[in-house]
Design an enzyme around this catalytic site. Structure first.
Site, short mmCIF file in Angstrom:
data_model
loop_
_atom_site.label_atom_id
_atom_site.label_comp_id
_atom_site.label_asym_id
_atom_site.label_seq_id
_atom_site.Cartn_x
_atom_site.Cartn_y
_atom_site.Cartn_z
N CYS A 195 5.77 -6.80 8.06
CA CYS A 195 6.85 -6.27 8.90
C CYS A 195 7.19 -7.30 9.96
O CYS A 195 6.31 -7.98 10.49
CB CYS A 195 6.43 -4.95 9.56
SG CYS A 195 7.78 -4.19 10.50
N GLU A 210 0.83 -1.20 0.00
CA GLU A 210 0.00 0.00 0.00
C GLU A 210 0.87 1.25 0.00
O GLU A 210 1.93 1.29 0.63
CB GLU A 210 -0.91 -0.02 1.22
CG GLU A 210 -1.92 -1.14 1.07
CD GLU A 210 -2.85 -1.26 2.26
OE1 GLU A 210 -3.96 -1.75 2.05
OE2 GLU A 210 -2.46 -0.88 3.36
N CYS A 244 0.33 -1.97 15.98
CA CYS A 244 0.39 -1.71 14.54
C CYS A 244 -0.28 -2.82 13.75
O CYS A 244 0.01 -4.01 13.96
CB CYS A 244 1.86 -1.57 14.13
SG CYS A 244 2.08 -1.38 12.35
N CYS A 264 -1.43 5.94 9.49
CA CYS A 264 -0.30 5.26 10.12
C CYS A 264 -0.78 4.01 10.84
O CYS A 264 -1.72 4.07 11.63
CB CYS A 264 0.33 6.14 11.18
SG CYS A 264 1.09 7.58 10.53
N CYS A 319 5.36 -4.68 16.49
CA CYS A 319 4.86 -3.67 17.44
C CYS A 319 3.38 -3.96 17.75
O CYS A 319 2.59 -4.22 16.83
CB CYS A 319 5.03 -2.27 16.86
SG CYS A 319 6.75 -1.92 16.43
N CYS A 321 3.53 8.24 0.95
CA CYS A 321 3.92 7.37 2.06
C CYS A 321 4.21 5.99 1.48
O CYS A 321 3.30 5.34 0.95
CB CYS A 321 2.77 7.35 3.07
SG CYS A 321 3.10 6.31 4.48
N1 SAH Z 1 8.32 0.86 10.56
C1 SAH Z 1 8.55 2.24 10.60
C2 SAH Z 1 7.73 3.01 9.59
C3 SAH Z 1 6.31 2.56 9.39
S1 SAH Z 1 5.22 2.81 10.74
C4 SAH Z 1 8.33 2.79 12.00
O1 SAH Z 1 7.81 2.07 12.85
O2 SAH Z 1 8.72 3.93 12.24
C5 SAH Z 1 4.94 4.58 10.64
C6 SAH Z 1 4.48 5.20 11.93
O3 SAH Z 1 3.17 4.75 12.26
C7 SAH Z 1 5.34 4.88 13.14
O4 SAH Z 1 5.66 6.07 13.85
C8 SAH Z 1 4.45 4.01 14.01
O5 SAH Z 1 4.76 4.13 15.38
C9 SAH Z 1 3.08 4.57 13.66
N2 SAH Z 1 1.95 3.67 13.93
C10 SAH Z 1 1.92 2.33 13.82
N3 SAH Z 1 0.70 1.86 14.13
C11 SAH Z 1 -0.07 2.94 14.44
C12 SAH Z 1 -1.44 3.12 14.81
N4 SAH Z 1 -2.27 2.09 14.87
N5 SAH Z 1 -1.87 4.37 15.05
C13 SAH Z 1 -1.04 5.44 14.92
N6 SAH Z 1 0.25 5.33 14.54
C14 SAH Z 1 0.74 4.10 14.30
FE1 SF4 Z 2 6.73 -2.48 11.69
FE2 SF4 Z 2 4.46 -1.33 12.37
FE3 SF4 Z 2 6.43 -1.51 14.14
FE4 SF4 Z 2 6.68 0.18 12.07
S1 SF4 Z 2 5.19 0.31 13.73
S2 SF4 Z 2 8.21 -1.28 12.85
S3 SF4 Z 2 5.57 -1.00 10.49
S4 SF4 Z 2 5.31 -3.22 13.24
#
Ligand code: SAH
Ligand code: SF4
Length: 358
Positions: free
Chosen positions: A127, A104, A134, A352, A131, A120
């Site tokens: 991934c 995406e 996420c 995000c 986390c 983006c």
């Molecule tokens: N993997 C990288 C980039 C992709 S995630 C990273 O983690 O930085 C991009 C951003 O989205 C990150 O700052 C992450 O903390 C945030 N993010 C992930 N899940 C989210 C959610 N459900 N709501 C808001 N931000 C989120």
């Molecule tokens: Fe991966 Fe989502 Fe964590 Fe970014 S926030 S490192 S995309 S699991």
């Protein structure tokens, strides 16, 4: 979360014919001198043709038959845009097919009528970082994107939706995946996208966001085309961070902070600290104070991102009042640049942490 995926031509976007859609898209990730090494004549002109989508015909880049044959053997593929979901805020979430995989990309006009666009980008299918908050993490890791696939992702979306001029384009690696887990390909894609014979982007208009892979952050700092750095901090104690982000067990806050203190920055450049606000987990006034202290040692912007809900997540978004209280506590302690990022594309699950392939 997206339902099953059907690749259909999309009304209103330019359809590119004559390009196959499976494979690694290797040719898009080659530099002019590498094209020359493959035997492509007038390699700089061929590179420009590949990398400047506003010059393309309906069939894509206009190449001599021999150049096309040489490049097709390396994979001259563009991802097919399968679906697009237009958000009420003007952003568009695009679902791109790379063979059987789907990634995406979110196309975000900066302001109505300005012509400026942020893309983006995804760097992986899924991934590996796991986390807890996420949606992409729930997919697990499927594979890295190749450099050519990352470049092709940019070019195919620009061909379809603009902008019309590279000066209006900003890239953020904040889509699916952890870009520093795929640093080699991400670095090469940036090198290619910044070459003046092609798109000629400035690395200062490209941001790489990471969950905090310390050695790779140090390696990023040494790149000739060094992008801006964003760190997803998301917690102010090791205990909470390790609970939310497994990578925190390998690299504690002290290691992150030591790296950021010594990070080389251009004049006026700042490191972006991203902080997802999870109600009742990391949004207390004490957290805001610790966040201010953490950031005190280096030039920074702080991006607060109220949690974007997605199915099967145990977390809650904070209320406006909670976000406000947190931002005020932060500013009281340190009058730095704090922005609350109202994520774009929330209503089409393009914000995000909402990017996921079912
Ligand atoms: N993997 C990288 C980039 C992709 S995630 C990273 O983690 O930085 C991009 C951003 O989205 C990150 O700052 C992450 O903390 C945030 N993010 C992930 N899940 C989210 C959610 N459900 N709501 C808001 N931000 C989120
Ligand atoms: Fe991966 Fe989502 Fe964590 Fe970014 S926030 S490192 S995309 S699991």
């Amino acid at each position: 979360m997206l339902g099953s995926v059907h690749c259909l031509p999309i009304a209103g976007t330019r359809e590119l014919r004559g390009l196959s859609t499976v494979g690694e898209a290797g040719a898009w990730g080659l530099l002019p001198e590498e094209l020359a090494g493959l035997g492509v004549k007038s390699a700089h002109a061929a590179f420009a043709e590949l990398q400047r989508p506003w010059r393309w015909s309906e069939r894509g880049p206009v190449l001599s038959q021999t150049a096309r044959a040489l490049l097709e053997s390396r994979g001259l593929l563009l991802p097919q845009i399968c679906e697009r979901h237009v958000s009420s805020d003007g952003s568009t979430k695009l679902l791109l097919a790379l063979g059987t995989d789907r990634i995406e990309t979110v196309h975000m006009p900066r302001a109505v009528g300005s012509g400026r666009v942020s893309l983006c980008l995804s760097s992986q299918v899924g991934c590996a970082m796991g986390c807890k908050f996420c949606a992409t993490a729930q997919m697990g890791f499927r594979r890295h994107l190749g450099a050519g696939e990352i470049v092709a992702q940019v070019l195919s979306v620009v061909a379809a939706l603009g902008p019309r001029h590279p000066g209006d384009l900003t890239l953020v690696f904040m889509g699916m995946g952890e870009p520093l887990h795929n640093l080699t390909a991400v670095a090469r894609s940036i090198q290619v996208l910044c070459r003046s014979e092609g798109l000629g982007l400035s690395p200062k208009r490209i941001t790489v966001s990471t969950s905090g892979l310390v050695p790779e952050m140090a390696a990023l700092a040494t790149l000739e085309a060094r992008p801006l750095l964003a760190l997803s901090l998301n917690a102010t104690t090791d205990e909470v961070r390790q609970e939310l982000m497994p990578i925190g067990r390998r690299y504690p806050l002290s290691a992150l902070r030591a790296l950021l203190e010594g990070y080389p920055l251009r004049p006026r450049e700042r490191i972006t600290i991203e902080y997802v606000l999870l109600a009742g987990v990391n949004d207390s006034v004490a957290d805001a104070q610790r966040l201010a202290e953490f950031c005190a040692a280096f030039p920074h912007n702080i991006n607060l991102i109220p949690f974007n809900a997605h199915p099967a997540s145990p977390f809650r978004s904070p209320t406006e009042a909670q976000v406000d209280r947190f931002a005020r506590a932060l500013l009281d302690k340190r009058p730095s640049l704090v922005t609350v990022r109202r994520s774009r594309g929330r209503d089409v699950q393009g914000a995000c942490g909402q990017l996921v392939q079912s």
